[in-house]
Design an enzyme around this catalytic site. Sequence first.
Site, PDB file in Angstrom:
ATOM      1  N   HIS A   5     -21.815 110.811 -15.740  1.00  0.00           N
ATOM      2  CA  HIS A   5     -21.108 110.961 -17.007  1.00  0.00           C
ATOM      3  C   HIS A   5     -20.167 112.157 -16.960  1.00  0.00           C
ATOM      4  O   HIS A   5     -20.266 112.990 -16.073  1.00  0.00           O
ATOM      5  CB  HIS A   5     -22.088 111.107 -18.175  1.00  0.00           C
ATOM      6  CG  HIS A   5     -22.911 112.348 -18.133  1.00  0.00           C
ATOM      7  ND1 HIS A   5     -24.180 112.384 -17.600  1.00  0.00           N
ATOM      8  CD2 HIS A   5     -22.661 113.610 -18.551  1.00  0.00           C
ATOM      9  CE1 HIS A   5     -24.673 113.601 -17.698  1.00  0.00           C
ATOM     10  NE2 HIS A   5     -23.763 114.364 -18.274  1.00  0.00           N
ATOM     11  N   ARG A   9     -17.129 118.871 -25.112  1.00  0.00           N
ATOM     12  CA  ARG A   9     -17.651 119.524 -26.306  1.00  0.00           C
ATOM     13  C   ARG A   9     -16.844 119.079 -27.509  1.00  0.00           C
ATOM     14  O   ARG A   9     -15.622 118.962 -27.424  1.00  0.00           O
ATOM     15  CB  ARG A   9     -17.596 121.034 -26.142  1.00  0.00           C
ATOM     16  CG  ARG A   9     -18.620 121.547 -25.165  1.00  0.00           C
ATOM     17  CD  ARG A   9     -18.618 123.075 -25.103  1.00  0.00           C
ATOM     18  NE  ARG A   9     -19.697 123.518 -24.262  1.00  0.00           N
ATOM     19  CZ  ARG A   9     -19.617 123.649 -22.941  1.00  0.00           C
ATOM     20  NH1 ARG A   9     -18.485 123.364 -22.329  1.00  0.00           N
ATOM     21  NH2 ARG A   9     -20.652 124.048 -22.245  1.00  0.00           N
ATOM     22  N   HIS A  81      -8.663 114.316 -18.179  1.00  0.00           N
ATOM     23  CA  HIS A  81      -8.714 113.196 -19.102  1.00  0.00           C
ATOM     24  C   HIS A  81      -9.855 112.258 -18.759  1.00  0.00           C
ATOM     25  O   HIS A  81     -10.398 112.294 -17.666  1.00  0.00           O
ATOM     26  CB  HIS A  81      -7.384 112.433 -19.131  1.00  0.00           C
ATOM     27  CG  HIS A  81      -7.047 111.741 -17.850  1.00  0.00           C
ATOM     28  ND1 HIS A  81      -6.248 112.316 -16.891  1.00  0.00           N
ATOM     29  CD2 HIS A  81      -7.414 110.528 -17.364  1.00  0.00           C
ATOM     30  CE1 HIS A  81      -6.135 111.482 -15.870  1.00  0.00           C
ATOM     31  NE2 HIS A  81      -6.844 110.397 -16.127  1.00  0.00           N
ATOM     32  N   GLU A 124      -6.887 108.398 -21.233  1.00  0.00           N
ATOM     33  CA  GLU A 124      -5.955 107.474 -20.592  1.00  0.00           C
ATOM     34  C   GLU A 124      -6.468 106.052 -20.772  1.00  0.00           C
ATOM     35  O   GLU A 124      -7.641 105.772 -20.544  1.00  0.00           O
ATOM     36  CB  GLU A 124      -5.844 107.786 -19.103  1.00  0.00           C
ATOM     37  CG  GLU A 124      -4.906 106.865 -18.363  1.00  0.00           C
ATOM     38  CD  GLU A 124      -4.839 107.165 -16.872  1.00  0.00           C
ATOM     39  OE1 GLU A 124      -3.835 106.801 -16.250  1.00  0.00           O
ATOM     40  OE2 GLU A 124      -5.805 107.766 -16.338  1.00  0.00           O
TER      41      GLU A 124
END
Length: 147
Positions: A5, A9, A81, A124
Amino acid sequence: MQYLHSMVRVSDVEASLDFFCNKLGLVEVERMDNEKGRFTLIFLAAPEDVERAKSPQRAPMVELTHNWDPEDYDGGRNFGHLAYRVDDIYAVCQRLLNGGVTINRPPRDGRMAFVRSPDGISIELLQRGESLPAQEPWSSMQNTGNW
């Protein structure tokens, strides 16, 4: 090695879940509150990844970390991103636009777009398979802000 993962935050859980789930389309898979550490972890997965995220693999996911004590999270672009493959980039961008999300880099090429979360995390969006044929209003839409 296996990708698990990415953690970002977030300052406002409700605004972040509205963006990531209601507008972008991710699914909340798990939530953990840690009273001692004063934080909440919320794990999200793309709809096609929910089964794998709930399995013992527990991947791939985005982990939203909310620290209960207020902090400033500026410079979200420094993170880089998150990227998601979508079935119809125009439909996704229209849904986001209708939800009040700025399309920072429109899908002029029928292939790629960028938006930002409420905390400035760059997202994105990539068209699954071949690029879609160019179409308005996207093909003539200008970039807005940073992406």
